[in-house]
Design a protein around this motif. Structure first.
Motif, short mmCIF file in Angstrom:
data_model
loop_
_atom_site.label_atom_id
_atom_site.label_comp_id
_atom_site.label_asym_id
_atom_site.label_seq_id
_atom_site.Cartn_x
_atom_site.Cartn_y
_atom_site.Cartn_z
N UNK A 271 -1.59 13.21 3.18
CA UNK A 271 -1.18 12.96 1.79
C UNK A 271 -0.31 11.70 1.67
N UNK A 272 0.18 11.20 2.78
CA UNK A 272 1.22 10.17 2.79
C UNK A 272 0.65 8.77 2.81
N UNK A 273 0.93 7.99 1.76
CA UNK A 273 0.55 6.58 1.73
C UNK A 273 1.45 5.85 0.74
N UNK A 274 1.63 4.56 0.95
CA UNK A 274 2.46 3.76 0.05
C UNK A 274 1.86 2.37 -0.18
N UNK A 275 0.54 2.26 -0.04
CA UNK A 275 -0.12 0.95 -0.15
C UNK A 275 0.15 0.27 -1.49
N UNK A 276 0.02 1.03 -2.57
CA UNK A 276 0.27 0.49 -3.91
C UNK A 276 1.20 1.47 -4.64
N UNK A 277 1.85 1.02 -5.71
CA UNK A 277 2.68 1.95 -6.47
C UNK A 277 1.89 3.16 -6.99
N UNK A 278 0.65 2.93 -7.37
CA UNK A 278 -0.18 4.03 -7.89
C UNK A 278 -0.49 5.04 -6.78
N UNK A 279 -0.85 4.55 -5.61
CA UNK A 279 -1.11 5.46 -4.50
C UNK A 279 0.17 6.16 -4.06
N UNK A 280 1.29 5.45 -4.08
CA UNK A 280 2.58 6.06 -3.73
C UNK A 280 2.92 7.16 -4.73
N UNK A 281 2.63 6.94 -6.00
CA UNK A 281 2.87 7.95 -7.04
C UNK A 281 2.08 9.23 -6.74
N UNK A 282 0.79 9.07 -6.45
CA UNK A 282 -0.05 10.22 -6.14
C UNK A 282 0.42 10.90 -4.86
N UNK A 283 0.78 10.10 -3.86
CA UNK A 283 1.23 10.63 -2.58
C UNK A 283 2.52 11.42 -2.74
N UNK A 284 3.50 10.82 -3.40
CA UNK A 284 4.79 11.47 -3.58
C UNK A 284 4.65 12.77 -4.38
N UNK A 285 3.80 12.74 -5.38
CA UNK A 285 3.58 13.94 -6.20
C UNK A 285 2.88 15.04 -5.39
#
Length: 145
Positions: free
Chosen positions: A41-55
């Motif tokens: 579930x963990x990624x931070x490539x883009x702010x959008x992917x980080x948003x989905x990952x963190x959620x």
């Protein structure tokens, strides 16, 4: 599945008493079954992917909390923290490289503004976990065991 350390042959969901909180992000790539559940579930490539990952990681945290699974709660917290710290490293150091020729480089503000945005997505969820009274109580109870 052994990483050469008998501690990591343990299923910490089945043996929560064996889980040690540790420092920082210790155990994120070893403590099972949580690594297998959280790492994908963990990624931070883009702010959008980080948003989905963190959620998604926060969702797993809430699932662990509902099941009184402190090791899972703590590991989810560590993945949120790791999302924040890794994103900030890229935000402050070009290419995420903090050291060059053995010397720490001067951080830039902001070498990668998108990674800073990604970091803030993780930080928001991390604060929610840190402020969660259920987390604090579970952590204290775990320490007393």
């Amino acid at each position: 599945m052994s990483d050469g350390d008998p501690e990591y042959d343990t299923d910490f969901r089945e043996n929560p008493e064996d889980y040690e909180i540790g420092r920082g992000e210790e155990g994120v790539f070893k403590v099972q079954p949580y690594k297998s559940e959280l790492l994908p579930l963990w990624t931070f490539k883009t702010p959008e992917e980080a948003e989905e990952s963190a959620e998604a990681i926060l969702g797993k945290y809430e699932e662990y909390r509902e099941n009184d699974d402190f090791p899972g709660m703590d590991m989810a917290r560590k993945y949120l923290r790791m999302g924040y710290t890794r994103s900030m490293r890229y935000a402050r150091y070009p290419g995420g490289t903090k050291y060059k020729d053995g010397e720490e480089r001067e951080p830039e503000e902001w070498a990668d503004p998108e990674k800073r945005e990604a970091a803030l997505r993780f930080e928001q969820r991390l604060e929610r976990v840190r402020d969660d009274e259920a987390y604090r109580r579970a952590k204290e109870a775990h320490r007393k065991r």
